[in-house]
Write a protein that holds these residues in place. Structure first.
Motif, PDB file in Angstrom:
ATOM      1  N   LEU A 162       0.818  -1.217   0.000  1.00 47.67           N
ATOM      2  CA  LEU A 162       0.000   0.000   0.000  1.00 47.67           C
ATOM      3  C   LEU A 162       0.852   1.268   0.000  1.00 47.67           C
ATOM      4  CD1 LEU A 162      -2.883  -1.035   2.434  1.00 47.67           C
ATOM      5  CD2 LEU A 162      -2.905  -1.007  -0.081  1.00 47.67           C
ATOM      6  N   ALA A 163       2.143   1.138   0.279  1.00 46.53           N
ATOM      7  CA  ALA A 163       3.039   2.305   0.250  1.00 46.53           C
ATOM      8  C   ALA A 163       3.009   2.958  -1.127  1.00 46.53           C
ATOM      9  CB  ALA A 163       4.462   1.901   0.619  1.00 46.53           C
ATOM     10  N   PHE A 164       2.940   2.149  -2.175  1.00 44.77           N
ATOM     11  CA  PHE A 164       2.885   2.688  -3.535  1.00 44.77           C
ATOM     12  C   PHE A 164       1.666   3.600  -3.696  1.00 44.77           C
ATOM     13  CE2 PHE A 164       0.839   2.424  -7.676  1.00 44.77           C
ATOM     14  CZ  PHE A 164       1.812   2.984  -8.490  1.00 44.77           C
ATOM     15  N   TYR A 165       0.503   3.160  -3.240  1.00 44.43           N
ATOM     16  CA  TYR A 165      -0.729   3.924  -3.426  1.00 44.43           C
ATOM     17  C   TYR A 165      -0.745   5.199  -2.596  1.00 44.43           C
ATOM     18  CZ  TYR A 165      -2.242  -0.173  -5.908  1.00 44.43           C
ATOM     19  OH  TYR A 165      -2.314  -1.201  -6.807  1.00 44.43           O
ATOM     20  N   LEU A 166      -0.209   5.122  -1.382  1.00 42.25           N
ATOM     21  CA  LEU A 166      -0.141   6.331  -0.555  1.00 42.25           C
ATOM     22  C   LEU A 166       0.832   7.326  -1.175  1.00 42.25           C
ATOM     23  CD1 LEU A 166      -1.334   7.677   1.888  1.00 42.25           C
ATOM     24  CD2 LEU A 166       0.455   6.633   3.289  1.00 42.25           C
ATOM     25  N   ALA A 167       1.960   6.829  -1.674  1.00 39.99           N
ATOM     26  CA  ALA A 167       2.926   7.705  -2.339  1.00 39.99           C
ATOM     27  C   ALA A 167       2.325   8.317  -3.600  1.00 39.99           C
ATOM     28  CB  ALA A 167       4.185   6.922  -2.695  1.00 39.99           C
ATOM     29  N   LYS A 168       1.591   7.532  -4.354  1.00 39.70           N
ATOM     30  CA  LYS A 168       0.954   8.036  -5.581  1.00 39.70           C
ATOM     31  C   LYS A 168      -0.047   9.138  -5.240  1.00 39.70           C
ATOM     32  CE  LYS A 168      -1.565   6.617  -9.671  1.00 39.70           C
ATOM     33  NZ  LYS A 168      -2.304   5.580 -10.362  1.00 39.70           N
ATOM     34  N   PHE A 169      -0.854   8.912  -4.205  1.00 35.80           N
ATOM     35  CA  PHE A 169      -1.822   9.919  -3.764  1.00 35.80           C
ATOM     36  C   PHE A 169      -1.102  11.211  -3.382  1.00 35.80           C
ATOM     37  CE2 PHE A 169      -4.469  11.717  -0.265  1.00 35.80           C
ATOM     38  CZ  PHE A 169      -5.602  12.032  -1.020  1.00 35.80           C
ATOM     39  N   MET A 170      -0.026  11.078  -2.615  1.00 33.65           N
ATOM     40  CA  MET A 170       0.735  12.245  -2.169  1.00 33.65           C
ATOM     41  C   MET A 170       1.442  12.919  -3.348  1.00 33.65           C
ATOM     42  SD  MET A 170       2.229  10.847   1.476  1.00 33.65           S
ATOM     43  CE  MET A 170       2.744  12.444   2.111  1.00 33.65           C
ATOM     44  N   TYR A 171       1.998  12.127  -4.244  1.00 35.23           N
ATOM     45  CA  TYR A 171       2.720  12.689  -5.386  1.00 35.23           C
ATOM     46  C   TYR A 171       1.771  13.440  -6.325  1.00 35.23           C
ATOM     47  CZ  TYR A 171       5.394  13.248  -9.607  1.00 35.23           C
ATOM     48  OH  TYR A 171       5.994  13.798 -10.712  1.00 35.23           O
ATOM     49  N   GLU A 172       0.610  12.879  -6.586  1.00 32.46           N
ATOM     50  CA  GLU A 172      -0.346  13.566  -7.461  1.00 32.46           C
ATOM     51  C   GLU A 172      -0.785  14.891  -6.843  1.00 32.46           C
ATOM     52  OE1 GLU A 172      -3.420  10.741  -8.477  1.00 32.46           O
ATOM     53  OE2 GLU A 172      -2.047   9.590  -9.753  1.00 32.46           O
ATOM     54  N   TYR A 173      -0.992  14.893  -5.526  1.00 33.81           N
ATOM     55  CA  TYR A 173      -1.331  16.141  -4.829  1.00 33.81           C
ATOM     56  C   TYR A 173      -0.181  17.140  -4.943  1.00 33.81           C
ATOM     57  CZ  TYR A 173      -2.460  19.367  -1.055  1.00 33.81           C
ATOM     58  OH  TYR A 173      -2.720  20.510  -0.331  1.00 33.81           O
ATOM     59  N   PHE A 174       1.029  16.673  -4.613  1.00 36.20           N
ATOM     60  CA  PHE A 174       2.205  17.535  -4.632  1.00 36.20           C
ATOM     61  C   PHE A 174       2.428  18.130  -6.023  1.00 36.20           C
ATOM     62  CE2 PHE A 174       6.760  18.372  -4.997  1.00 36.20           C
ATOM     63  CZ  PHE A 174       6.985  19.123  -3.853  1.00 36.20           C
ATOM     64  N   SER A 175       2.223  17.330  -7.046  1.00 26.29           N
ATOM     65  CA  SER A 175       2.425  17.782  -8.425  1.00 26.29           C
ATOM     66  C   SER A 175       1.482  18.912  -8.812  1.00 26.29           C
ATOM     67  CB  SER A 175       2.242  16.620  -9.402  1.00 26.29           C
ATOM     68  OG  SER A 175       3.237  15.658  -9.186  1.00 26.29           O
ATOM     69  N   ALA A 176       0.326  18.966  -8.161  1.00 22.33           N
ATOM     70  CA  ALA A 176      -0.650  20.012  -8.458  1.00 22.33           C
ATOM     71  C   ALA A 176      -0.360  21.319  -7.717  1.00 22.33           C
ATOM     72  CB  ALA A 176      -2.060  19.524  -8.112  1.00 22.33           C
ATOM     73  N   LEU A 177       0.575  21.286  -6.771  1.00 20.00           N
ATOM     74  CA  LEU A 177       0.945  22.493  -6.039  1.00 20.00           C
ATOM     75  C   LEU A 177       1.850  23.365  -6.907  1.00 20.00           C
ATOM     76  CD1 LEU A 177       1.802  20.931  -2.556  1.00 20.00           C
ATOM     77  CD2 LEU A 177      -0.309  22.114  -3.206  1.00 20.00           C
ATOM     78  N   ASP A 178       1.888  24.621  -6.587  1.00 23.20           N
ATOM     79  CA  ASP A 178       2.737  25.546  -7.351  1.00 23.20           C
ATOM     80  C   ASP A 178       4.119  25.642  -6.698  1.00 23.20           C
ATOM     81  OD1 ASP A 178       3.388  27.354  -9.332  1.00 23.20           O
ATOM     82  OD2 ASP A 178       2.645  29.084  -8.213  1.00 23.20           O
ATOM     83  N   ILE A 179       4.794  24.494  -6.633  1.00 19.44           N
ATOM     84  CA  ILE A 179       6.136  24.431  -6.046  1.00 19.44           C
ATOM     85  C   ILE A 179       7.042  23.815  -7.109  1.00 19.44           C
ATOM     86  CG2 ILE A 179       7.581  23.528  -4.195  1.00 19.44           C
ATOM     87  CD1 ILE A 179       5.065  23.209  -2.499  1.00 19.44           C
ATOM     88  N   ASN A 180       7.853  24.615  -7.713  1.00 15.41           N
ATOM     89  CA  ASN A 180       8.678  24.141  -8.824  1.00 15.41           C
ATOM     90  C   ASN A 180      10.150  24.101  -8.453  1.00 15.41           C
ATOM     91  OD1 ASN A 180       6.493  23.870 -10.673  1.00 15.41           O
ATOM     92  ND2 ASN A 180       6.427  26.100 -10.782  1.00 15.41           N
ATOM     93  N   LYS A 181      10.501  23.166  -7.576  1.00 14.74           N
ATOM     94  CA  LYS A 181      11.902  22.954  -7.250  1.00 14.74           C
ATOM     95  C   LYS A 181      12.089  21.521  -6.800  1.00 14.74           C
ATOM     96  CE  LYS A 181      11.381  25.444  -2.839  1.00 14.74           C
ATOM     97  NZ  LYS A 181      11.966  26.500  -2.011  1.00 14.74           N
ATOM     98  N   GLU A 182      13.340  21.101  -6.781  1.00 10.68           N
ATOM     99  CA  GLU A 182      13.674  19.750  -6.353  1.00 10.68           C
ATOM    100  C   GLU A 182      13.880  19.747  -4.836  1.00 10.68           C
ATOM    101  OE1 GLU A 182      17.039  16.328  -7.207  1.00 10.68           O
ATOM    102  OE2 GLU A 182      16.865  18.026  -8.575  1.00 10.68           O
ATOM    103  N   PHE A 183      13.536  18.636  -4.201  1.00 14.77           N
ATOM    104  CA  PHE A 183      13.653  18.485  -2.753  1.00 14.77           C
ATOM    105  C   PHE A 183      14.426  17.223  -2.411  1.00 14.77           C
ATOM    106  CE2 PHE A 183       9.971  21.196  -3.118  1.00 14.77           C
ATOM    107  CZ  PHE A 183       9.997  21.986  -1.986  1.00 14.77           C
TER     108      PHE A 183
END
Length: 184
Positions: free
Chosen positions: A50-71
């Protein structure tokens, strides 16, 4: 987790839902229904896939934010005694999957939990802060030349993020963003 269940997960608004010591904290969703089942399955029932699905949920959310830099991704660390009981840190698994999606490096060594704290879910905000006091230790020699993205599963009062932010700032690390998969 089937595709219908994953598609039923709903995102919070794409803005920081709180600011802790000048650091934006984002919460991807609300801790209910399928998101709650997803987190609980991963965290308490050894359903590591389930780690994959939680990461995917978080990544899709993060990708929609207006934060354009590497972390550098820093999952909230567990104390070694908690890892002995659970046999893994679920947020480390999520961080690894998030890293594959984002190409951001994971930094497991920047901050460690050095105090064996009580579980937070039954504690008030003031009890949480006291419980977490001096719980983390930062190794500045492990800091990558990138901003820090701290990830956790649930942000209730923000006390875990607050203590981690304070510990990082004491070491001069100030470019920080926090993200939890859910909030109550």
């Amino acid at each position: 987790m089937c595709s219908d269940c994953f598609e039923s997960l709903t995102y919070n608004s794409f803005i920081a839902n709180r600011i802790i010591n000048g650091v934006n904290v984002y919460s991807c969703g609300i801790y209910e229904k399928n998101l709650q089942k997803l987190i609980r399955g991963l965290k308490y029932h050894k359903q590591k896939e389930l780690a994959f699905y939680l990461a995917k949920f978080m990544y899709e959310y993060f990708s929609a934010l207006d934060i354009n830099k590497e972390f550098q991704i820093v999952p909230v660390p567990l104390h070694k005694n908690r890892i002995r009981k659970r046999h893994y840190n679920h947020m480390e698994l999520v961080a690894e999957e998030f890293s594959k999606m984002s190409n951001f490096p994971v930094n497991f060594d920047l901050i460690k939990r050095v105090k064996d704290t009580k579980p937070q879910y039954k504690l008030s905000r003031s009890e949480r802060m006291k419980n977490l006091e001096k719980a983390f230790c930062v190794d500045n020699t492990k800091h990558l030349p990138l901003p820090v993205l701290i990830i956790d599963d649930i942000c209730t009062t923000g006390s875990t993020f607050e203590e981690m932010i304070n510990s990082l700032k004491e070491e001069g690390i100030t470019d920080i963003v926090c993200m939890a998969s859910s909030s109550p």
